[in-house]
Write an enzyme that holds these catalytic residues in place. Structure first.
Site, short mmCIF file in Angstrom:
data_model
loop_
_atom_site.label_atom_id
_atom_site.label_comp_id
_atom_site.label_asym_id
_atom_site.label_seq_id
_atom_site.Cartn_x
_atom_site.Cartn_y
_atom_site.Cartn_z
N SER A 56 -7.02 5.10 9.85
CA SER A 56 -7.14 5.64 8.49
C SER A 56 -8.30 6.63 8.49
O SER A 56 -9.21 6.51 9.32
CB SER A 56 -7.47 4.50 7.51
N TYR A 97 -12.67 -2.99 5.15
CA TYR A 97 -11.50 -2.22 5.60
C TYR A 97 -11.94 -1.08 6.52
O TYR A 97 -11.40 -0.88 7.60
CB TYR A 97 -10.77 -1.69 4.37
N1 LIG Z 1 -1.06 3.65 2.28
C1 LIG Z 1 -2.14 4.34 2.60
O1 LIG Z 1 -2.63 5.13 1.78
C2 LIG Z 1 -2.76 4.19 3.97
C3 LIG Z 1 -3.75 5.12 4.32
C4 LIG Z 1 -4.36 5.03 5.57
C5 LIG Z 1 -3.96 4.04 6.45
N2 LIG Z 1 -3.00 3.14 6.09
C6 LIG Z 1 -2.64 2.12 7.07
O2 LIG Z 1 -1.27 2.19 7.36
C7 LIG Z 1 -0.79 0.90 7.76
C8 LIG Z 1 0.44 0.55 6.97
O3 LIG Z 1 0.07 0.44 5.60
P1 LIG Z 1 1.09 0.74 4.39
O4 LIG Z 1 0.44 1.71 3.52
O5 LIG Z 1 2.44 1.02 4.91
O6 LIG Z 1 0.99 -0.67 3.64
P2 LIG Z 1 2.10 -1.74 3.23
O7 LIG Z 1 1.38 -2.76 2.45
O8 LIG Z 1 3.28 -1.04 2.62
O9 LIG Z 1 2.56 -2.35 4.64
C9 LIG Z 1 1.75 -3.17 5.42
C10 LIG Z 1 2.65 -4.19 6.08
O10 LIG Z 1 1.83 -5.01 6.95
C11 LIG Z 1 2.30 -6.34 6.83
N3 LIG Z 1 1.26 -7.29 7.23
C12 LIG Z 1 0.10 -7.57 6.58
N4 LIG Z 1 -0.58 -8.53 7.23
C13 LIG Z 1 0.16 -8.87 8.32
C14 LIG Z 1 -0.01 -9.82 9.37
N5 LIG Z 1 -1.08 -10.62 9.41
N6 LIG Z 1 0.94 -9.89 10.32
C15 LIG Z 1 2.04 -9.11 10.28
N7 LIG Z 1 2.26 -8.20 9.29
C16 LIG Z 1 1.33 -8.08 8.32
C17 LIG Z 1 2.66 -6.48 5.35
O11 LIG Z 1 3.50 -7.60 5.11
C18 LIG Z 1 3.32 -5.15 5.08
O12 LIG Z 1 4.72 -5.19 5.32
C19 LIG Z 1 -1.96 -0.06 7.54
O13 LIG Z 1 -2.61 -0.32 8.76
C20 LIG Z 1 -2.87 0.71 6.60
O14 LIG Z 1 -4.20 0.29 6.71
C21 LIG Z 1 -2.38 3.21 4.87
#
Ligand SMILES: NC(=O)c1ccc[n+]([C@@H]2O[C@H](COP(=O)([O-])OP(=O)(O)OC[C@H]3O[C@@H](n4cnc5c(N)ncnc54)[C@H](O)[C@@H]3O)[C@@H](O)[C@H]2O)c1
Length: 256
Positions: A141, A154
């Site tokens: 991120s 985070y």
């Molecule tokens: N959405 C944003 O703005 C953003 C920005 C930067 C980085 N990210 C990163 O992108 C990645 C995906 O995030 P997203 O936005 O798609 O979020 P999201 O919440 O849509 O998806 C995250 C997924 O991870 C799963 N998960 C959580 N804990 C888990 C565990 N212990 N074991 C297995 N699965 C688990 C959840 O069930 C969910 O399906 C993350 O690492 C997040 O930190 C997201």
């Protein structure tokens, strides 16, 4: 038609958001995809979506804090090998540094940093035994290298992931394993909804990030716009690229 040879990919957190988009794009490109998520119902839905579209997928219900080895065992038992790991699973919840207890703080580190570490070790051991390299992609991120309020847990976990990317790239290079990362900015996924509010819909976000173009592209990303970069790294076509994290943030982190 796949543009690279068919590979076997594990995507963690693939039941939702960015991971879902990565799993679908990998499948569209002809790869076998293990859709791994703690939310088994969502993992099943994504795998069914891929199969209905003519692709191949296996859903695995997994908590990456505890089940990394089982996830890899199930993959090898179904496909006989593993070529790609995308460490994508993540969680976000706001936490005030001064008042948060360490169990709450540690949960972020345990899921994102230790979870990715455990999955990487379990997969890398198989890749080394296979002897034909592989690719690991860590979803980081912009928070990994920027400060933000209520996010020390985070951001620290994400900073550690970037360091894991660099260190594993060095340690696994002799085995032909490429390790890279993707650092998204704001992305339109369920994670953007914090305490019931989609942060991209607030007046603050619209004024600061959109109207004043703190994000030069003036909008959050769609998950597919992150997936396309993750898949580029996952396929291993960039054969001289390892140890780096590509920032995909619409220009957010080059403004001030
Ligand atoms: N959405 C944003 O703005 C953003 C920005 C930067 C980085 N990210 C990163 O992108 C990645 C995906 O995030 P997203 O936005 O798609 O979020 P999201 O919440 O849509 O998806 C995250 C997924 O991870 C799963 N998960 C959580 N804990 C888990 C565990 N212990 N074991 C297995 N699965 C688990 C959840 O069930 C969910 O399906 C993350 O690492 C997040 O930190 C997201």
């Amino acid at each position: 038609m796949p543009q690279t040879p068919q590979q076997v990919a594990i995507v963690t957190g693939a039941g939702s958001g960015i991971g879902r988009a990565i799993a679908i794009e990998l499948a569209q490109r002809g790869h076998h995809v293990v859709v791994a998520d703690i939310n088994g119902a969502n993992a099943q839905l994504v795998a069914a979506h891929i199969i209905a579209a003519g692709g191949d997928a296996l859903d695995v219900t997994v908590d990456i804090r505890h089940d990394a080895q089982r996830m890899v065992d199930e993959t090898v038992s179904r496909y006989g090998r593993v070529d790609i790991l995308v460490n994508n699973a993540g969680i976000f919840y706001p936490a005030d540094f001064l008042t948060t207890d360490f169990d709450t703080w540690h949960r972020a580190v345990d899921v994102m940093f230790m979870g990715a570490t455990k999955c990487s070790q379990a997969v890398a051991r198989v890749m080394v035994t296979q002897g034909h390299g592989g690719q690991i992609v860590n979803i980081s991120s912009v928070n990994a290298f920027l400060g933000a309020p209520l996010s020390s847990h985070y951001n620290t976990a994400k900073g550690a992931i970037d360091q894991l990317t660099r260190c594993l790239a060095v340690e696994l290079a002799p085995h032909g394993i490429l390790v890279n990362g993707v650092a998204p900015g704001f992305v339109e996924t369920p994670m953007a909804v914090v305490e019931g509010v989609n942060e991209h819909t607030t007046e603050d976000f619209k004024q600061f990030y959109v109207k004043r173009r703190r994000i030069p592209l003036a909008r959050p990303a769609e998950p597919e716009e992150i997936a396309t970069v993750a898949v580029f790294l996952a396929e291993g076509t960039a054969t001289y690229l390892t140890g780096h994290t590509i920032v995909v943030d619409g220009g957010l982190s080059v403004t001030f």
